[in-house]
Design an enzyme around this catalytic site. Structure first.
Site, PDB file in Angstrom:
ATOM      1  N   SER A  38      52.278  46.254 -17.542  1.00  0.00           N
ATOM      2  CA  SER A  38      52.421  45.595 -18.784  1.00  0.00           C
ATOM      3  C   SER A  38      52.905  46.486 -19.647  1.00  0.00           C
ATOM      4  O   SER A  38      53.748  46.441 -20.601  1.00  0.00           O
ATOM      5  CB  SER A  38      51.189  44.953 -19.167  1.00  0.00           C
ATOM      6  OG  SER A  38      50.559  44.144 -18.337  1.00  0.00           O
TER       7      SER A  38
ATOM      8  N   HIS B 281      58.125  41.511 -14.806  1.00  0.00           N
ATOM      9  CA  HIS B 281      56.945  41.537 -15.399  1.00  0.00           C
ATOM     10  C   HIS B 281      56.750  39.892 -15.787  1.00  0.00           C
ATOM     11  O   HIS B 281      57.369  39.159 -16.516  1.00  0.00           O
ATOM     12  CB  HIS B 281      57.198  42.169 -16.941  1.00  0.00           C
ATOM     13  CG  HIS B 281      55.798  42.041 -17.761  1.00  0.00           C
ATOM     14  ND1 HIS B 281      55.533  41.564 -18.986  1.00  0.00           N
ATOM     15  CD2 HIS B 281      54.420  42.306 -17.296  1.00  0.00           C
ATOM     16  CE1 HIS B 281      54.576  41.700 -19.446  1.00  0.00           C
ATOM     17  NE2 HIS B 281      53.739  42.052 -18.411  1.00  0.00           N
TER      18      HIS B 281
ATOM     19  N   GLU C 267      60.104  38.921 -17.437  1.00  0.00           N
ATOM     20  CA  GLU C 267      60.906  39.978 -17.895  1.00  0.00           C
ATOM     21  C   GLU C 267      61.418  40.688 -16.841  1.00  0.00           C
ATOM     22  O   GLU C 267      60.393  41.244 -16.073  1.00  0.00           O
ATOM     23  CB  GLU C 267      60.065  40.839 -19.090  1.00  0.00           C
ATOM     24  CG  GLU C 267      59.752  39.840 -20.414  1.00  0.00           C
ATOM     25  CD  GLU C 267      59.134  40.806 -21.192  1.00  0.00           C
ATOM     26  OE1 GLU C 267      59.335  41.090 -22.406  1.00  0.00           O
ATOM     27  OE2 GLU C 267      57.842  41.356 -20.860  1.00  0.00           O
TER      28      GLU C 267
ATOM     29  N   ASN D  74      55.090  42.176 -24.951  1.00  0.00           N
ATOM     30  CA  ASN D  74      53.771  42.849 -25.007  1.00  0.00           C
ATOM     31  C   ASN D  74      54.174  43.872 -26.455  1.00  0.00           C
ATOM     32  O   ASN D  74      53.036  44.239 -27.096  1.00  0.00           O
ATOM     33  CB  ASN D  74      53.194  43.896 -23.836  1.00  0.00           C
ATOM     34  CG  ASN D  74      52.467  42.930 -23.001  1.00  0.00           C
ATOM     35  OD1 ASN D  74      52.178  41.790 -23.517  1.00  0.00           O
ATOM     36  ND2 ASN D  74      52.424  43.122 -21.759  1.00  0.00           N
TER      37      ASN D  74
HETATM   38  N1  LIG Z   1      46.219  40.004 -16.982  1.00  0.00           N
HETATM   39  C1  LIG Z   1      47.275  39.896 -17.604  1.00  0.00           C
HETATM   40  O1  LIG Z   1      47.576  38.834 -18.270  1.00  0.00           O
HETATM   41  C2  LIG Z   1      48.810  40.443 -17.057  1.00  0.00           C
HETATM   42  C3  LIG Z   1      49.895  40.080 -17.437  1.00  0.00           C
HETATM   43  C4  LIG Z   1      50.960  40.681 -17.046  1.00  0.00           C
HETATM   44  C5  LIG Z   1      51.118  42.022 -16.489  1.00  0.00           C
HETATM   45  N2  LIG Z   1      49.845  42.108 -15.777  1.00  0.00           N
HETATM   46  C6  LIG Z   1      49.673  43.593 -15.160  1.00  0.00           C
HETATM   47  O2  LIG Z   1      49.583  43.224 -13.680  1.00  0.00           O
HETATM   48  C7  LIG Z   1      48.642  44.081 -13.125  1.00  0.00           C
HETATM   49  C8  LIG Z   1      47.501  43.803 -12.690  1.00  0.00           C
HETATM   50  O3  LIG Z   1      46.690  42.971 -13.533  1.00  0.00           O
HETATM   51  P1  LIG Z   1      45.685  41.791 -13.103  1.00  0.00           P
HETATM   52  O4  LIG Z   1      45.427  41.409 -14.420  1.00  0.00           O
HETATM   53  O5  LIG Z   1      46.209  40.976 -12.000  1.00  0.00           O
HETATM   54  O6  LIG Z   1      44.486  42.768 -12.691  1.00  0.00           O
HETATM   55  P2  LIG Z   1      43.194  42.659 -11.791  1.00  0.00           P
HETATM   56  O7  LIG Z   1      42.207  43.481 -12.283  1.00  0.00           O
HETATM   57  O8  LIG Z   1      42.723  41.033 -11.973  1.00  0.00           O
HETATM   58  O9  LIG Z   1      43.712  42.828 -10.608  1.00  0.00           O
HETATM   59  C9  LIG Z   1      44.166  44.197  -9.854  1.00  0.00           C
HETATM   60  C10 LIG Z   1      44.114  44.147  -8.526  1.00  0.00           C
HETATM   61  O10 LIG Z   1      44.544  45.217  -7.718  1.00  0.00           O
HETATM   62  C11 LIG Z   1      43.747  45.797  -6.598  1.00  0.00           C
HETATM   63  N3  LIG Z   1      44.014  46.877  -6.230  1.00  0.00           N
HETATM   64  C12 LIG Z   1      43.885  48.068  -6.879  1.00  0.00           C
HETATM   65  N4  LIG Z   1      44.400  49.219  -6.523  1.00  0.00           N
HETATM   66  C13 LIG Z   1      45.192  48.432  -5.031  1.00  0.00           C
HETATM   67  C14 LIG Z   1      45.934  48.814  -4.074  1.00  0.00           C
HETATM   68  N5  LIG Z   1      46.281  50.139  -3.856  1.00  0.00           N
HETATM   69  N6  LIG Z   1      46.403  47.955  -3.141  1.00  0.00           N
HETATM   70  C15 LIG Z   1      46.185  46.833  -3.304  1.00  0.00           C
HETATM   71  N7  LIG Z   1      45.420  46.037  -4.226  1.00  0.00           N
HETATM   72  C16 LIG Z   1      44.884  47.024  -5.225  1.00  0.00           C
HETATM   73  C17 LIG Z   1      42.368  45.447  -7.180  1.00  0.00           C
HETATM   74  O11 LIG Z   1      41.336  45.422  -6.027  1.00  0.00           O
HETATM   75  C18 LIG Z   1      42.364  44.117  -8.036  1.00  0.00           C
HETATM   76  O12 LIG Z   1      42.138  43.043  -7.262  1.00  0.00           O
HETATM   77  C19 LIG Z   1      48.516  45.355 -14.090  1.00  0.00           C
HETATM   78  O13 LIG Z   1      49.587  46.232 -14.334  1.00  0.00           O
HETATM   79  C20 LIG Z   1      48.762  44.373 -15.551  1.00  0.00           C
HETATM   80  O14 LIG Z   1      48.959  45.365 -16.620  1.00  0.00           O
HETATM   81  C21 LIG Z   1      48.549  41.619 -16.395  1.00  0.00           C
END
Ligand SMILES: NC(=O)c1ccc[n+]([C@@H]2O[C@H](COP(=O)([O-])OP(=O)(O)OC[C@H]3O[C@@H](n4cnc5c(N)ncnc54)[C@H](O)[C@@H]3O)[C@@H](O)[C@H]2O)c1
Length: 282
Positions: free
Chosen positions: A119, A140, A152, A190
């Site tokens: 993000s 994204h 994106e 963002n």
């Molecule tokens: N939450 C949102 O609304 C949103 C929107 C767009 C982008 N993002 C981006 O997406 C990414 C994930 O966010 P999220 O909200 O899904 O977080 P989340 O905490 O729900 O999930 C992250 C997951 O990654 C896993 N993980 C960590 N290291 C790992 C590895 N080496 N191999 C495999 N799995 C691993 C964790 O166990 C966890 O389940 C981030 O970069 C975030 O910035 C989030």
């Protein structure tokens, strides 16, 4: 090169949605988590979503089992070795993402395209952990991925033109509307959304109104689908906190500084909907 098999790394909020949408769009999909219970949790969430679509009549039983057949979970990164594209959605922390991609770089053939769902980090700083910055893009997605129409597609100065166009087309194949964005922290959405969400927390800290009234105000006064605190709980307060810190570090502008209340809530484990409590209780 046509994309046939997609690897997704991380099966949390975003990874599970990305894996679901890839399998639903006809791609063989393998999703990797760090432990078996997290793989199960992620896949159960996807199954629940698919069951809901069957109930609503937007999917039939045959389609559901076909989608489920295309999707597998794993804890072994090596299982992604024959993927044409690997999309990463792990924690928003640069060292974790760089370490992951450095490993993937040695596992996957040089033809595999890498994408990050970050993000707020730049794609450039993640891609330089590999020997293939020319085959590296940002994809994204938005939360919840199966519902939100936008992706994106982000290119760096090193991204190969053909790879980039292939990823724009891939976004469309997933049924999303791709927008082209440059590799600048926060990309388009963002960059504009995060200061608004942080301002809402500051407004609450300053006693501008109750959580409910601020949410109602922005929902009904601006025609937004939900108020800022509902959205923050939905995004995850830990993720928002990481994003704010990264954006503040990049721009050094107060608009991106995480408010103290956000930090306290993360320390207290109130991460939003995913942990059962954030600004609201679930
Ligand atoms: N939450 C949102 O609304 C949103 C929107 C767009 C982008 N993002 C981006 O997406 C990414 C994930 O966010 P999220 O909200 O899904 O977080 P989340 O905490 O729900 O999930 C992250 C997951 O990654 C896993 N993980 C960590 N290291 C790992 C590895 N080496 N191999 C495999 N799995 C691993 C964790 O166990 C966890 O389940 C981030 O970069 C975030 O910035 C989030």
């Amino acid at each position: 090169m046509a994309i046939q098999k997609v690897g997704v790394v991380g099966c949390g909020l975003m990874g599970s949605g990305i894996a679901q949408v890839c399998a639903q769009s006809g791609f063989t999909t393998v999703v990797r988590e760090v432990g078996p219970e997290l793989v199960d949790k992620g896949l159960r969430g996807i199954e629940k979503n698919l069951a809901r679509s069957v109930e609503k009549g937007t999917l039939n039983e045959a389609q559901r089992s076909e989608i489920r057949r295309r999707l597998t979970g794993t804890t072994a990164l090596e299982d992604l070795k024959d993927c044409d594209l690997v999309a990463e959605a792990i924690v928003e922390q640069l060292p974790a993402k760089r370490e992951l991609f450095a490993k993937l770089d040695s596992i996957c053939p040089s033809s595999t395209i890498f994408a990050s769902n970050t993000s707020s980090l730049t794609i450039t700083e993640i891609s330089t952990s590999t020997k293939r910055p020319d085959r590296f893009v940002g994809l994204h997605f938005f939360n919840p991925v199966p519902v939100m129409k936008l992706v994106e597609v982000v290119r760096t100065i090193a991204t190969d033109e053909k790879v980039y166009e292939e990823m724009v087309a891939f976004g469309a194949k997933l049924g999303k509307t791709p927008v082209r964005a440059h590799d600048s922290t926060g990309f388009i959405v963002n960059r504009l959304l995060v200061p608004y969400l942080l301002d809402a927390i500051r407004a609450y800290e300053n006693g501008l109104g109750t959580l409910e009234d601020i949410d109602k105000g922005m929902k009904l006064g601006c025609g937004y689908p939900m108020g800022p605190f509902t959205l923050l709980d939905f995004v995850g307060l830990d993720t928002t906190y990481y994003i704010a810190n990264i954006m503040f570090e990049e721009f050094r502008e107060p608009a991106y500084a995480p408010p103290p209340l956000l930090k306290r809530m993360v320390l207290a484990g109130r991460l939003g909907k995913k942990s059962g409590q954030g600004f609201y209780k679930y």
